[in-house]
Design a protein around this motif. Sequence first.
Motif, PDB file in Angstrom:
ATOM      1  N   LYS A   1      -0.042-110.783-100.898  1.00 29.06           N
ATOM      2  CA  LYS A   1       0.294-110.326-102.252  1.00 29.06           C
ATOM      3  C   LYS A   1      -0.587-109.185-102.730  1.00 29.06           C
ATOM      4  O   LYS A   1      -1.701-108.986-102.268  1.00 29.06           O
ATOM      5  CB  LYS A   1       0.162-111.485-103.235  1.00 29.06           C
ATOM      6  CG  LYS A   1      -1.213-112.143-103.220  1.00 29.06           C
ATOM      7  CD  LYS A   1      -1.210-113.519-103.864  1.00 29.06           C
ATOM      8  CE  LYS A   1      -2.444-114.312-103.516  1.00 29.06           C
ATOM      9  NZ  LYS A   1      -2.513-114.696-102.091  1.00 29.06           N
TER      10      LYS A   1
ATOM     11  N   LEU B   1      -2.207-111.183-115.542  1.00 26.13           N
ATOM     12  CA  LEU B   1      -1.960-110.958-114.111  1.00 26.13           C
ATOM     13  C   LEU B   1      -0.475-110.792-113.844  1.00 26.13           C
ATOM     14  O   LEU B   1       0.365-111.411-114.487  1.00 26.13           O
ATOM     15  CB  LEU B   1      -2.485-112.139-113.288  1.00 26.13           C
ATOM     16  CG  LEU B   1      -3.976-112.443-113.409  1.00 26.13           C
ATOM     17  CD1 LEU B   1      -4.358-113.531-112.422  1.00 26.13           C
ATOM     18  CD2 LEU B   1      -4.817-111.204-113.184  1.00 26.13           C
ATOM     19  N   PHE B   2      -0.164-109.946-112.873  1.00 26.44           N
ATOM     20  CA  PHE B   2       1.210-109.832-112.395  1.00 26.44           C
ATOM     21  C   PHE B   2       1.163-109.620-110.896  1.00 26.44           C
ATOM     22  O   PHE B   2       0.102-109.344-110.333  1.00 26.44           O
ATOM     23  CB  PHE B   2       1.956-108.698-113.107  1.00 26.44           C
ATOM     24  CG  PHE B   2       1.309-107.354-112.978  1.00 26.44           C
ATOM     25  CD1 PHE B   2       0.328-106.943-113.875  1.00 26.44           C
ATOM     26  CD2 PHE B   2       1.672-106.482-111.960  1.00 26.44           C
ATOM     27  CE1 PHE B   2      -0.290-105.706-113.748  1.00 26.44           C
ATOM     28  CE2 PHE B   2       1.073-105.230-111.833  1.00 26.44           C
ATOM     29  CZ  PHE B   2       0.083-104.847-112.729  1.00 26.44           C
ATOM     30  N   LEU B   3       2.313-109.793-110.257  1.00 19.84           N
ATOM     31  CA  LEU B   3       2.395-109.714-108.797  1.00 19.84           C
ATOM     32  C   LEU B   3       3.294-108.571-108.378  1.00 19.84           C
ATOM     33  O   LEU B   3       4.333-108.319-108.993  1.00 19.84           O
ATOM     34  CB  LEU B   3       2.955-111.026-108.229  1.00 19.84           C
ATOM     35  CG  LEU B   3       2.054-112.250-108.383  1.00 19.84           C
ATOM     36  CD1 LEU B   3       2.837-113.526-108.098  1.00 19.84           C
ATOM     37  CD2 LEU B   3       0.863-112.154-107.441  1.00 19.84           C
TER      38      LEU B   3
ATOM     39  N   PRO C   1       5.058-107.601-104.618  1.00 18.66           N
ATOM     40  CA  PRO C   1       5.169-108.103-103.244  1.00 18.66           C
ATOM     41  C   PRO C   1       4.761-107.026-102.237  1.00 18.66           C
ATOM     42  O   PRO C   1       4.656-105.850-102.586  1.00 18.66           O
ATOM     43  CB  PRO C   1       6.656-108.434-103.120  1.00 18.66           C
ATOM     44  CG  PRO C   1       7.334-107.519-104.070  1.00 18.66           C
ATOM     45  CD  PRO C   1       6.362-107.248-105.190  1.00 18.66           C
TER      46      PRO C   1
ATOM     47  N   THR D   1       8.764-108.307-113.619  1.00 25.80           N
ATOM     48  CA  THR D   1       9.181-108.161-112.226  1.00 25.80           C
ATOM     49  C   THR D   1       9.946-106.859-111.988  1.00 25.80           C
ATOM     50  O   THR D   1       9.602-106.084-111.086  1.00 25.80           O
ATOM     51  CB  THR D   1      10.010-109.387-111.807  1.00 25.80           C
ATOM     52  OG1 THR D   1       9.284-110.569-112.153  1.00 25.80           O
ATOM     53  CG2 THR D   1      10.298-109.363-110.320  1.00 25.80           C
TER      54      THR D   1
ATOM     55  N   ALA E   1       7.511-104.556-109.747  1.00 27.18           N
ATOM     56  CA  ALA E   1       7.501-105.120-108.393  1.00 27.18           C
ATOM     57  C   ALA E   1       8.550-104.524-107.453  1.00 27.18           C
ATOM     58  O   ALA E   1       8.694-104.977-106.324  1.00 27.18           O
ATOM     59  CB  ALA E   1       7.668-106.646-108.462  1.00 27.18           C
TER      60      ALA E   1
END
Lengths: 256, 256
Positions: free
Chosen positions: A59, A84-86, A88, A156, A160
């Motif tokens: 990640k 926080l965010f992700l 990929p 997202t 992302a």
Amino acid sequence: MRIARFTTGDSPRYGILEDGSTDLVVLKGDPLFMPVATTGERVALDDVRLLSPVIPRSKVVGVGRNYAEHAAEMGNEVPEEPILFLKPNTSVTGPDDPIVVPGYAEEVDHEAELAVVVSRMAKNVRAEQALDYVFGYTVANDVTARAAQRADTTWTRGKAFDTSCPTGPFLAMDLDVSDVAVRAWVDGELRQDGRTSQMVRGVPELIAYVSTIFTLLPGDIILTGTPAGVGPVRPGQRVEVEVEGIGRFGNNVVKR
Amino acid sequence: MRIARFTTGDSPRYGILEDGSTDLVVLKGDPLFMPVATTGERVALDDVRLLSPVIPRSKVVGVGRNYAEHAAEMGNEVPEEPILFLKPNTSVTGPDDPIVVPGYAEEVDHEAELAVVVSRMAKNVRAEQALDYVFGYTVANDVTARAAQRADTTWTRGKAFDTSCPTGPFLAMDLDVSDVAVRAWVDGELRQDGRTSQMVRGVPELIAYVSTIFTLLPGDIILTGTPAGVGPVRPGQRVEVEVEGIGRFGNNVVKR
């Protein structure tokens, strides 16, 4: 010492760039997973295509509003807990790869950031030990579809999508990142010019905090937030990002 | 046909479970990346520990509010666009592994879901072709730290922490998932009992939508949303989830 991930048309390889050199000293295998050892081969930096220094197995963790002046320019306060965010690993791309504006956006925002690459498994590490888990530092552009980020319940679509995480040009292996410049340009015009010393939370605190939520794996990336000056880049424009002591790279923005 | 990922104390292996059989027929390698071929060995299902059927190389994509009755119970409307969120591969765990309540929560919510496992690279696929990209289906519990999800700007602490994505017990390879039951129990008491036919958007539409944002890679998981009846599970309790035609598994909830 800086390390590049590069290709000369075949499979990605790694190489050391010594200060002042214009040659890469080629490494055996992936230095994240094996001791640094050279093959003896040298390749001119001019003859390679630089790639993202790492493709995370797991990640990219982003941190929102970690520079007070940037939080203010977005109309936000500095949060009590880091946001926080992700992203990929499919969002990660390299120097000179195109940033593709997603179908639901007309433009994207640049966010120049210092990026931390994790060296080994980390969970619930203390800030005092956190730098022991750093493999190196690189530069990232946390490319953001701002309208979607603002309109949606989650970040997202905003953060992302494919090509939303250009990283490069090198990994700096032993840099003191407590006070280095973080900059972005659009078509050669300086748009962001901050310093990591302006971070609300420094690198050790961020690693410690993130590791309370996730197990960090070798090659995971933590984006440390962006300074003030973010703004749109449109198809046809070129955005460049830099962290002092690591390097500078750029990407053209396209719409397909 | 169903496929299990299992261990008998050594490295993970895969095995086929034929209908009515209590034996696994052991496979050579990982069926996601090589043709299904058996080693000739059989292992009794009772003698193995089942593992998460897949650990994604890239991502778990979750879909919020995809059952109208669940959206209503949370006080939400069904969104015009699907709400997407990410869980990293470090959140994925298997049958009977503990669900560890994160430090910032006292309890977690269960969300039983049908999970789609992607077979091959997918980008901008049309709904009519989307099922060609399905490797199989499994069961997931989209474990959620509801208080953090509600309090935070992003869903990361709420949805992406370690152990927040138990999956199992099998991969169903040729199931018609258009109308199967999706259930959850807490300490043996039925709490969720929906059907996939109640989804706002079906599996093909979800795959198509998700693939407009991300490149999907083999082993990526799409969670298709949860039916009504979500609620807390506390340390000391056991939560079980089931999708009809795939199987049922459980996890104990612990606080460390």
